[in-house]
Enzyme design. Structure first.
Site, PDB file in Angstrom:
ATOM      1  N   THR A 116      29.203 -39.050-117.029  1.00  0.00           N
ATOM      2  CA  THR A 116      30.610 -39.146-116.642  1.00  0.00           C
ATOM      3  C   THR A 116      30.781 -38.967-115.139  1.00  0.00           C
ATOM      4  OG1 THR A 116      32.772 -38.057-116.845  1.00  0.00           O
ATOM      5  CG2 THR A 116      30.840 -36.684-117.163  1.00  0.00           C
ATOM      6  N   TYR A 140      33.277 -29.354-119.013  1.00  0.00           N
ATOM      7  CA  TYR A 140      32.856 -30.667-119.517  1.00  0.00           C
ATOM      8  C   TYR A 140      31.944 -31.352-118.503  1.00  0.00           C
ATOM      9  CZ  TYR A 140      33.100 -35.696-120.270  1.00  0.00           C
ATOM     10  OH  TYR A 140      32.777 -37.025-120.403  1.00  0.00           O
TER      11      TYR A 140
END
Length: 327
Positions: A116, A140
């Site tokens: 990501t 995250y």
């Protein structure tokens, strides 16, 4: 060639299974269905199981003579990760270690990893290049960065070959209307706008005072079909090359929240009701990818990632198949 796809019942995972099948691979889906959907598994066999079960992983890798792994399974909500960092490090990092150890034990040494752009944190320059400093602002992003670091050392120690694909904003739906975005709760902008339109409710705009052309946040949206194709090309890459790769996947073009809403109104012919509210903590004003490396190394190009096509395919999905699977 059989490919294990962890999290293959999810949004990007299911689209990638379709792309793999079209490219001549046979996907084998492993999913615990905590967020994935059985109706999304249409290509290859499905196994219900969790990455925490290392014995199951070893069994599956051996039984199906898996040649490579495409790894999606993860918790993905940045906001939730701030409240539950334990969940994110356990589900994302520790469970990925289980997978990597099972791969080493069974001699499977090729991995495509769903990473990501959240590993970069607050942008120091734009567009974001792969050598941008990595300073995640939430667990995250931190968990994904930790996995990339683990991959590097597993490669050094065990000869694992990998490609880490750093997504920007996946959006849109399958061009044939078979698959699309279906999260509960839905946190992504485009489906939130479409669902609000279908329900006759308003959509919140979080922040209108950013240093951007219209004051709203700007993001780089990539069509999920283009994203899926990048995984196929990354798989070809690790088959043919001895080196590893970490690349951004985006378009290099950003759209603001207001531009997205305007595109939805144009595609649907309906007015979107909006309510302006304060910024959300941790939202960057602008995130746009530099995709030069992916284009050069993978030979990859976007074909469906103009905003009109993204919104049009998502609208078709939400009006059709999405409504059916919700009933």
């Amino acid at each position: 060639m059989l490919i294990l796809v962890t999290g293959g019942a999810g949004y990007i995972g299911s689209h990638t299974c379709k792309a793999l099948a079209q490219a001549g691979f046979t996907p084998v889906v492993l999913d615990n269905f905590s967020t994935g959907h059985l109706w999304a598994v249409r290509w290859g066999e499905v196994i219900t199981g969790d990455l925490a079960d290392r014995e199951l992983l070893v069994h599956v890798l051996k039984k199906y003579d898996i040649q490579a792994v495409v790894h999606f399974a993860a918790s993905i909500e940045a906001g939730e990760s701030m409240r539950r960092p334990d969940k994110y490090f356990r589900n994302n990092f520790i469970n990925t270690l289980n997978l990597l150890e099972a791969m080493v034990e069974t001699g499977v040494n090729r991995l495509i990893f769903s990473s990501t752009c959240a590993i970069y944190g607050e942008p120091q320059w734009l567009p974001l290049t792969e050598n941008h400093p990595q300073n995640p602002v939430n667990p995250y992003g931190e968990s994904k960065r930790a996995i990339e670091q683990a991959l590097h050392w597993f490669s050094q120690a065990y000869g694992m070959q990998y490609a880490a694909l750093r997504y920007f904003n996946a959006a849109g739906a399958d061009l044939a209307g078979e698959l699309g975005e279906c999260h509960d709760p839905e946190t992504h902008l485009i489906p939130r706008v479409l669902l609000a339109l279908l329900a006759g409710t308003e959509i919140q705009i979080f922040g209108t005072d950013y240093d951007t052309p219209d004051g709203t946040a700007v993001r780089d949206f990539i069509h999920v079909a283009d994203l899926a194709q990048a995984h196929v090309q990354a798989l070809h890459y690790v088959q043919k090359n001895q080196d590893n790769l970490a690349v951004n996947l985006g378009t290099g073009r950003g759209y603001s929240v207001r531009e997205v809403i305007a595109a939805v109104e144009q595609v649907t012919g309906q007015r979107v009701r909006v309510r302006e509210t304060a910024r959300r903590l941790g939202d960057a004003p602008m995130l746009v990818a530099d995709v030069t490396l992916a284009q050069r190394e993978l030979g990859w190009r976007c074909h469906h990632s103009d905003l009109h096509t993204i919104v049009q395919t998502a609208w078709k999905w939400h009006q059709g198949t999405y409504a059916k699977v919700q009933n």
